[in-house]
Motif scaffolding. Sequence first.
Motif, mmCIF file in Angstrom:
data_model
loop_
_atom_site.group_PDB
_atom_site.id
_atom_site.type_symbol
_atom_site.label_atom_id
_atom_site.label_comp_id
_atom_site.label_asym_id
_atom_site.label_seq_id
_atom_site.Cartn_x
_atom_site.Cartn_y
_atom_site.Cartn_z
ATOM 1 N N UNK A 116 0.839 -1.207 0.000
ATOM 2 C CA UNK A 116 0.000 0.000 0.000
ATOM 3 C C UNK A 116 0.870 1.251 0.000
ATOM 4 N N UNK A 117 1.925 1.241 0.820
ATOM 5 C CA UNK A 117 2.808 2.403 0.890
ATOM 6 C C UNK A 117 3.500 2.651 -0.443
ATOM 7 N N UNK A 118 3.883 1.577 -1.123
ATOM 8 C CA UNK A 118 4.545 1.712 -2.425
ATOM 9 C C UNK A 118 3.606 2.366 -3.441
ATOM 10 N N UNK A 119 2.349 1.940 -3.462
ATOM 11 C CA UNK A 119 1.375 2.518 -4.397
ATOM 12 C C UNK A 119 1.152 3.991 -4.090
ATOM 13 N N UNK A 120 1.054 4.329 -2.796
ATOM 14 C CA UNK A 120 0.861 5.728 -2.404
ATOM 15 C C UNK A 120 2.049 6.571 -2.855
#
Length: 318
Positions: A302-306
């Motif tokens: 999720x952090x990577x996508x954000x």
Amino acid sequence: MADYNHSHFQHLYFVLTGIPGLEQKDYWMAFPLGTIYVIALFGNGIIISTIKSESSLHIPMYYFLCMLALADMGLALCTLPSMLGIFWFNYKYITFDACLAQMYFIHTFSAIESGVLVAMAFDRVVAIQSPLRYSSILTNGVVCRTGAVILTRAVCVVFPVPFLLKRLPFYGSNILSHSFCLHQDVMRLACASTRVNSLYGLIAVICTKGSDSLSILLSYVLILQTVMAIASREGRLKALNTCVSHIWAVLIFYVPLIGVSVIHRFGKHLSPLTHALMSYAYLLVPPVLNPIVYTVKTKEIRRKIIQIFAQRKIIAES
């Protein structure tokens, strides 16, 4: 049209079918279909790049997830040319050899995905039954050998299928029922006995999807036995929570697969549209939903996508 250089007739090409009953409106599917492929390729690509770049994810569970994402990308890319050719460019022809090649890769990547799901189930068994020995049992060498076995099994089991079809004569109808080539769909157009093909197809399914589904079921029996022995309710829930993503991945893969098999065997009276939609679900749902499931459950992804969307926003504003 036939090739007279062979000892029997073969079509030079097959005609693929869009959505039965809606052939004149296939162009309406161009945008949603393109969106589906973008989600599948982008989502699985993000999972692979995140696992590669995040050292905290360099553990067997996420190595197997990376294998699953690669299988999903392969499955999506196998159907991409013919699907987009139909719905974007109204091009519905595929050569005989190209059809056999597409069929081979579709069934191979499907077998690989099934094998990876078994490996992920075994990973959960080890993590829950022997958490202190997890890293010593599932070493990098074991993970690599497991991946090699999964790949080798899929390649070898599916390898005879196109050659068994190549020997058959095809001089009747050359219109397929789907937007891509599947073994059963091509086989039904043959103008000779397909008993050997049917028998080998059944053996291949039993050796891959059949044995894999039983292995996954057995794995979860062992997991439930271990979980039920945990004294605290919180401990049981925590252990089961580590299996949620895998359970969803299994359901996403096997429910459409079982649906396609049941409809093919017992749904002859159903409309062609039902058969087509189930085949689309079988090939497109796993590559699209698996990244979503694991993104929801994995904060690093999720952090990577954000971060990606934040970087794009900064570039756009600048």
